[in-house]
Design an enzyme around this catalytic site. Structure first.
Site, mmCIF file in Angstrom:
data_model
loop_
_atom_site.group_PDB
_atom_site.id
_atom_site.type_symbol
_atom_site.label_atom_id
_atom_site.label_comp_id
_atom_site.label_asym_id
_atom_site.label_seq_id
_atom_site.Cartn_x
_atom_site.Cartn_y
_atom_site.Cartn_z
ATOM 1 N N HIS A 49 31.638 57.594 17.519
ATOM 2 C CA HIS A 49 32.605 58.229 18.398
ATOM 3 C C HIS A 49 34.007 58.138 17.799
ATOM 4 C CE1 HIS A 49 32.734 53.984 19.946
ATOM 5 N NE2 HIS A 49 34.025 54.221 19.845
HETATM 6 P P1 TYD Z 1 29.104 51.521 23.555
HETATM 7 O O1 TYD Z 1 30.177 52.517 23.868
HETATM 8 O O2 TYD Z 1 27.716 52.012 23.407
HETATM 9 O O3 TYD Z 1 29.501 50.745 22.249
HETATM 10 P P2 TYD Z 1 29.667 51.374 20.765
HETATM 11 O O4 TYD Z 1 29.820 52.856 20.946
HETATM 12 O O5 TYD Z 1 30.918 50.762 20.251
HETATM 13 O O6 TYD Z 1 28.485 51.002 19.988
HETATM 14 O O7 TYD Z 1 29.176 50.396 24.662
HETATM 15 C C1 TYD Z 1 28.032 49.676 25.099
HETATM 16 C C2 TYD Z 1 28.136 49.414 26.588
HETATM 17 O O8 TYD Z 1 29.239 48.568 26.881
HETATM 18 C C3 TYD Z 1 28.328 50.691 27.383
HETATM 19 O O9 TYD Z 1 27.503 50.601 28.525
HETATM 20 C C4 TYD Z 1 29.772 50.657 27.788
HETATM 21 C C5 TYD Z 1 30.105 49.181 27.833
HETATM 22 N N1 TYD Z 1 31.491 48.863 27.474
HETATM 23 C C6 TYD Z 1 32.339 48.393 28.452
HETATM 24 O O10 TYD Z 1 31.978 48.250 29.628
HETATM 25 N N2 TYD Z 1 33.617 48.059 28.098
HETATM 26 C C7 TYD Z 1 34.061 48.198 26.831
HETATM 27 O O11 TYD Z 1 35.248 47.863 26.552
HETATM 28 C C8 TYD Z 1 33.177 48.707 25.819
HETATM 29 C C9 TYD Z 1 33.641 48.887 24.405
HETATM 30 C C10 TYD Z 1 31.893 49.017 26.193
#
Ligand code: TYD
Length: 139
Positions: A49
């Site tokens: 992303h």
């Molecule tokens: P995700 O966006 O999949 O992480 P990445 O794209 O960096 O691999 O996030 C995983 C889960 O954590 C998703 O359900 C959203 C949650 N999350 C939060 O609640 N707060 C945050 O600050 C972040 C980064 C993720």
């Protein structure tokens, strides 16, 4: 593409090392959120992303991992291998995190709260976003 990697000041003595990070001094933005990833399974790739406005600094405080940065026109892979190194990632940069060592702890300092609306999770949408942003700066 310019990769901005900080080498934070280490306060080392015979007891070991300490790194202190202060907003606007060591970190170029207000730190509104801190999160970290650990116990990342072998072969996992995360991220995929960009953001509309969020700025972040990634620090692999234990273990190692790699970050792919993609500006839309250029790609670079950055290794994070030291607990005193910080990789700055501007908002409009596609990022993927991979090659996590089993013991890796990836700490992220973020300039804002978690807001799903700030995410660009579709690669084609990301390319359109950076193109539009560039067009605006030349207008
Ligand atoms: P995700 O966006 O999949 O992480 P990445 O794209 O960096 O691999 O996030 C995983 C889960 O954590 C998703 O359900 C959203 C949650 N999350 C939060 O609640 N707060 C945050 O600050 C972040 C980064 C993720």
């Amino acid at each position: 593409m310019q990769v901005v990697k900080y080498a934070f000041q280490q306060h080392g003595d015979e007891r070991g090392q300490l790194v202190a990070l202060e907003e606007y001094r060591d970190i170029p933005f207000q730190i509104r959120r801190v999160y970290y990833m650990y116990a990342t399974k072998e072969g996992v790739r995360r991220g995929f992303h960009a953001h509309k406005s969020l700025e972040q600094i990634l620090i692999c405080i234990h273990g190692t991992c790699k970050i792919l940065l993609d500006s839309g026109t250029e790609k670079k892979i950055v290794s994070l291998e030291k607990p005193y190194e910080g990789l700055y990632i501007a908002s409009d940069m596609w990022r993927e995190m991979f090659d996590f060592s089993p013991d890796a702890v990836l700490l992220v300092l973020a300039s804002d709260y978690y807001e799903e609306e700030d995410y660009i999770r579709n690669y084609e949408e990301f390319l359109a976003f950076v193109k539009e942003k560039e067009a605006k700066t030349w207008r």
